[in-house]
Scaffold this active site. Sequence first.
Site, PDB file in Angstrom:
ATOM      1  N   ASP A 104       0.844  -1.200   0.000  1.00 32.06           N
ATOM      2  CA  ASP A 104       0.000   0.000   0.000  1.00 32.06           C
ATOM      3  C   ASP A 104       0.880   1.251   0.000  1.00 32.06           C
ATOM      4  O   ASP A 104       2.014   1.213   0.485  1.00 32.06           O
ATOM      5  CB  ASP A 104      -0.844   0.085   1.278  1.00 32.06           C
ATOM      6  CG  ASP A 104      -1.810  -1.057   1.411  1.00 32.06           C
ATOM      7  OD1 ASP A 104      -2.145  -1.681   0.396  1.00 32.06           O
ATOM      8  OD2 ASP A 104      -2.221  -1.315   2.557  1.00 32.06           O
TER       9      ASP A 104
HETATM   10  N1  URA Z   1      -1.031  -5.722   4.212  1.00 25.26           N
HETATM   11  C1  URA Z   1      -1.511  -4.479   4.131  1.00 25.26           C
HETATM   12  O1  URA Z   1      -2.513  -4.162   4.744  1.00 25.26           O
HETATM   13  N2  URA Z   1      -0.875  -3.598   3.366  1.00 25.26           N
HETATM   14  C2  URA Z   1       0.244  -3.881   2.662  1.00 25.26           C
HETATM   15  O2  URA Z   1       0.785  -3.028   1.990  1.00 25.26           O
HETATM   16  C3  URA Z   1       0.734  -5.181   2.759  1.00 25.26           C
HETATM   17  C4  URA Z   1       0.073  -6.078   3.545  1.00 25.26           C
END
Ligand code: URA
Length: 241
Positions: A104
């Site tokens: 993310d």
């Molecule tokens: N889990 C999440 O919530 N975000 C990420 O970027 C990776 C794993």
Amino acid sequence: MRERLQKILSAHGAASRRAAEVLIARGKVTVNGQVASVGDSADAENDAIEIDGRPLSIRPEPITILLHKPRGVVTTLSDEKGRKTVRDLLTDIPDRLVPVGRLDMNTEGLLLLTNDGALVQTLTHPSHEIDKEYHVGLKSGDMDAAARALAQPMTIEGYKIQPAKTAVVRRDEGGGGVVSVTIHEGRHHQVRLMCQQAELEVVRLRRVRLGPLSIEGVPYGHYRKLTPAEVKKLHPEHADT
Ligand code: URA
């Protein structure tokens, strides 16, 4: 460098080693105009190797980068909103690399980028159960209770995830701290959704490990190339080439 012909063909993506042997046995492969036999060697750089009269295509040198992704950078190669992308960080890499999976925008940590399509397929295939370890910074609460809660079986967006392995990394005075969460699957926002379900407020999320690879030694925002031995460990196919 002289190598077995079937190894050269598979390294250039022309066929698997076994299929390459069949092609050679059928007389489909020539080296400098001579029909090759199984067991022959050649030099991919200096010999003219052809399959069915077509030259072996040149495949770019495989390259895989381990990036310590900073917060606020999007896991994409170009962004229509003009936000900073992971590609912008790879300043001295001319090759076209694609991210393996995604983090993310506000997640930091270990992200692989590669031009090795087979590696992307292997690592992103649902059957490939590679451990992904995250350090989750939590604003408040008892870290032992948080670690226990995150290890419970959970259903996220209708999908029953495999229970995570968890451990307390740090306990802050007055509550909060860091919990390590290791998952196998890589569902979108999985760790954040798990925390939401456990009613935990995430202040920082960082991927610190992917299978045998650790983020240690790679400064925030920097990257390094994986060694061939590291790639082999990630990618069972490579053990054969
Ligand atoms: N889990 C999440 O919530 N975000 C990420 O970027 C990776 C794993």
